[in-house]
Scaffold this motif. Structure first.
Motif, short mmCIF file in Angstrom:
data_model
loop_
_atom_site.label_atom_id
_atom_site.label_comp_id
_atom_site.label_asym_id
_atom_site.label_seq_id
_atom_site.Cartn_x
_atom_site.Cartn_y
_atom_site.Cartn_z
N ILE A 83 83.11 1.72 -2.17
CA ILE A 83 82.64 3.04 -1.76
C ILE A 83 83.79 3.72 -1.02
N PRO A 84 84.45 4.71 -1.63
CA PRO A 84 85.57 5.35 -0.96
C PRO A 84 85.09 6.52 -0.10
N GLY A 85 85.97 6.97 0.76
CA GLY A 85 85.74 8.22 1.47
C GLY A 85 84.55 8.24 2.42
N VAL A 104 74.49 -6.62 -11.19
CA VAL A 104 74.20 -6.06 -12.50
C VAL A 104 74.80 -4.67 -12.57
N GLY A 105 75.40 -4.32 -13.68
CA GLY A 105 75.94 -2.98 -13.84
C GLY A 105 75.55 -2.39 -15.18
N ILE A 106 75.32 -1.07 -15.21
CA ILE A 106 75.12 -0.38 -16.49
C ILE A 106 76.11 0.77 -16.56
N ASN A 107 76.68 0.96 -17.72
CA ASN A 107 77.69 2.00 -17.92
C ASN A 107 77.28 2.90 -19.07
N PHE A 128 74.85 1.32 -6.27
CA PHE A 128 76.07 2.13 -6.22
C PHE A 128 76.23 2.86 -7.54
N ARG A 129 76.68 4.11 -7.48
CA ARG A 129 76.93 4.85 -8.72
C ARG A 129 78.19 5.65 -8.59
N ARG A 130 78.83 5.92 -9.70
CA ARG A 130 79.93 6.87 -9.71
C ARG A 130 80.22 7.30 -11.14
N SER A 161 79.81 12.77 -7.43
CA SER A 161 79.02 11.82 -8.22
C SER A 161 78.99 10.43 -7.59
N ILE A 162 79.85 10.19 -6.61
CA ILE A 162 79.84 8.86 -5.97
C ILE A 162 78.64 8.79 -5.03
N GLY A 163 77.80 7.80 -5.22
CA GLY A 163 76.64 7.68 -4.36
C GLY A 163 76.26 6.23 -4.14
#
Lengths: 552, 182
Positions: free
Chosen positions: B156-158, A466-469, B107-109, B95-97
């Motif tokens: 997930i980079p780096g 699932v993704g939210i943008n 996962f977020r970015r 912001s990548i987490g």
């Protein structure tokens, strides 16, 4: 259980090299006929020929002997090639997998695991169908990963499909003792693929002639019987679970399509150009296209005739076709997303279309030349409810029926869906009231669109992620976009506008639901739970191959 | 891994302080985010600079050799935008987490365009580790979590190389214990 699913190697229908090379054989025949046309006319109607043909040429040059020799050599080579290719093309169906070995110089060995089967498709193209042959295709996940058995005797293909699905469902019958014999032996089944075991006449020499004629008659009448048989075997599915499409509705759905708009524009352009005059080139450019479009309509129509969707014990069967027939069985739990849509032109009639995302793809087209992902080309609201019940188990209750009804036709409001807030009208001026989601009976329902109405259903057990943008515009409006990721297909489960806080809630609830559903999901061996108390064993390797192919 | 927990960057939100209308996407129930290595900024900067050089070379060639004046303006504009975005590179990397929760990988970015993805471990088809030339010099690796859906896009980079390997093994282990079919 037929003799074909016993774990031994078997051969295909003896005519399969001819049928598979079908188009070339017919091109060759066409070439010969085109060259000897006048001779045929002479022989059949007694009209004398005007000019010579290649046969006369050969005769005049005195090369008859060489020509006969060359023809014989070519025939023998073709015959040997076909025989060898037929002998080398074998298949095996065991408890674990379906395997095919083929090729003369380049051997290839292809294997599909039964618990990874995504669908079993039987296709009968017109000419093999006349000869009582059918193509059976076992699809597994992935591009070009299918195992094809082309061709089998028609009745044997049906039997083999039943056996494959039964083995895959986990409801195993005890194997016959004979099934333990060594593989690789020269097989007695070469004939059996043409005649079901026991129909080969074995009379004495004196009665052989009469017996052969009887066999010929039987063969002819069984071919006619098969050709005229209804597309769906009445024993296979209870009649109340079958959805069919009336012919008038089918014609209507084809007429009121996007293609018609195109044709209409072309006709208008044509008329205008004739009235204005002076531009013949437009006539020349458009007119052939218009004639071709008639052919397009006819082929779409014949391909979708005799459409039926039925619920069987091994999943949903989708069958269609007038001349070339096809029917595919999708076992339970192989459908990753369902989209119910209504183009604007269909709205006055209340027609809907259902398409699905699935992991395995048959190499054959679906009805009406569309991708095989269209499950219901056109249907009423009642048909939609019935098909959804068939493909999403657990959608037969009243609560879900109401939800589907609201999802399809409701204009929004407090109707079981969590809808977008009023400020979403900035981005979705017409449809914001309707744009929302609901979770019910192990599936997520997404509703959107007001001109072209859509309801998307994603079974939680098949959901991948699932993704939210959120971009800058939606941030100003405290909105977000939500997307349910499924395998690739015509259905994209996206909600364009949703309240930002609601989006976070959706992410959490849907993920939790997906985890829970996957744990209780047993559809890779769909019959096993009902057959016995044995717990469903997970496949041994988590990232194991669904199909393997070795080419050497 | 530089994993001092950052409480979801509350200060990095100018819109909220200026206009309360805007609301950043946030997961209130989420725990602490693990961040990628700050050295990853270098990888991004090198990539951007290479891109910048290529654009400048192409625009310059068109301008000087073929006398196309518009190319100079277009090239300059692209270069300017790239240079401005270069200034935001550290923020973007911060912001990548990601976090490993009980049943799913979160996962977020993104800062301007934010994206959150949650993948249940059982959906894993394979884990891919790649190392680009610059990242290898810095001892970094990219980890990609592949599901049956092409759109999942969890990369997930780096990560420090050892961390990437450890994370891969952990993910495979978690996926095996929660295996679902396709």
């Amino acid at each position: 259980m037929t003799s074909l699913a016993d774990g031994d190697w078997h051969r295909l229908h003896p005519a399969s090299p001819v049928l598979r090379g079908g188009i070339f054989v017919f091109a060759l025949l066409g070439f010969v006929i085109a060259n000897l046309r006048e001779r045929f006319v002479d022989v059949v109607f007694g009209i004398p020929r005007q000019s010579g043909d290649p046969l006369d040429e050969i005769y005049e040059r005195g090369a008859v002997g060489w020509a006969l020799l060359a023809a014989a050599a070519i025939l023998i080579v073709i015959l040997i090639a076909f025989t060898v290719s037929w002998r080398m093309h074998t298949f095996r169906v065991s408890d674990e997998s379906v395997e095919v070995r083929s090729g003369i110089l380049f051997r290839s060995h292809r294997q599909a695991r039964l618990d990874r089967i995504q669908g079993v498709n039987i296709v009968r193209p017109l000419i093999p169908r006349l000869f009582g042959a059918a193509k059976l295709e076992v699809s597994v996940a992935g591009q070009d990963a299918n195992v094809q058995l082309a061709y089998l005797g028609s009745a044997l293909a049906d039997g083999l499909r039943r056996d494959i699905l039964q083995l895959a469902s986990g409801a195993r019958q005890p194997r016959p003792a004979a099934g333990e014999s060594v593989p690789e032996t020269p097989l007695p089944v070469g004939e059996a693929t043409l005649f079901p075991a026991g129909t080969i006449p074995a009379e004495s020499e004196s009665a052989a002639h009469a017996g052969r004629r009887r066999a010929m008659n039987d063969y002819a009448s069984s071919r006619v019987g098969e050709f005229l048989a209804p597309e769906l075997d009445p024993d296979a599915a209870p009649p109340e679970s079958v959805v069919r499409i009336p012919v008038l509705r089918l014609i209507g759905s084809i007429v009121f399509s996007g293609f018609t708009v195109f044709v209409f524009v072309a006709i208008v352009a044509l008329i205008v150009s004739v009235i204005v005059g002076g531009s013949e080139w437009l006539l020349i450019a458009i007119f052939p296209g218009l004639i071709a479009s008639v052919g397009y309509y006819v082929s779409r129509f014949t391909k979708s005739l005799r459409y039926s969707i039925a619920g069987t014990s091994d999943g949903v069967r989708v069958g269609f076709g007038l001349l070339t027939t096809s029917n595919e069985t999708l076992p339970p739990g192989r459908i990753h997303a369902v989209g119910v849509t209504q183009p604007l032109a269909w709205r006055p009639f209340g027609w809907w279309q259902i398409s699905i995302n699935k992991a395995g793809h048959s190499t054959n087209d679906g009805a009406a030349g569309q991708a095989a992902t269209t499950v219901l080309p056109v249907g009423s609201l009642a048909d939609v409810a019935k098909v959804l019940e068939l493909i999403l188990p657990g959608f037969a209750l009243d609560e879900q029926r109401v939800l589907i009804q609201h999802g399809l036709t409701s204009r929004g409001g407090d109707d079981g869906f969590r809808n977008a807030p009023r400020r979403a009208a900035w981005l979705r001026p017409f449809s914001w009231r309707r744009t929302g989601y609901a979770v019910s009976a192990g599936a997520v329902l997404l509703r959107r669109g007001v001109l072209s109405r859509e309801l998307l259903l994603v079974p939680l057990a098949r959901l991948q992620s699932v993704g939210i943008n959120q971009g800058p515009v939606r941030r100003r409006l405290r909105l977000a976009t939500a997307r349910l990721h499924t395998v690739t297909g015509p259905v994209t489960a996206t909600l364009g506008v949703i309240d930002a806080g609601e989006a976070a809630r959706l992410l959490e609830t849907v993920t939790a639901g997906a985890v829970a559903s996957a744990e209780s999901d047993t559809s890779h061996h769909w019959s096993r739970t009902s057959q016995g108390p044995a717990p469903t064993p997970r496949p041994a390797s988590p990232v194991g191959p669904t199909a393997t192919e070795v080419t050497s | 891994m530089a994993e001092q927990p950052v409480p979801d960057y509350p200060r990095s939100n100018p819109t909220e302080s200026v206009a309360p209308v805007g609301a950043r996407l946030d997961l209130p129930e989420a725990g602490e985010w693990k961040r990628v290595s700050p050295k990853y900024v270098m990888v991004e900067i090198v990539g951007t600079v290479v891109f910048l050089l290529i654009v400048c070379a192409a625009a310059g060639a068109l301008w000087l050799l073929l006398d196309q004046v518009w190319a100079a303006w277009a090239g300059g504009l692209i270069a300017l935008i790239t240079l401005v975005s270069l200034a935001f590179e550290p923020r973007r990397v911060r912001s990548i987490g990601y976090q490993l929760r009980a049943d799913d990988l979160l996962f977020r970015r993104g800062i301007m365009y934010q994206r959150f993805v949650s993948v249940p471990y059982g959906r894993m088809q394979l884990v891919d580790i790649t190392r680009g030339p610059v990242a290898r010099l810095l001892g970094l690796a990219d980890l990609k979590f592949v599901t049956a859906a092409a759109s999942s896009g969890v990369a997930i980079p780096g990560l420090a190389e050892a961390d990437a390997d450890a994370l891969r093994d952990r993910l495979v282990e978690l996926a095996e214990s929660r295996r679902a079919g396709l």
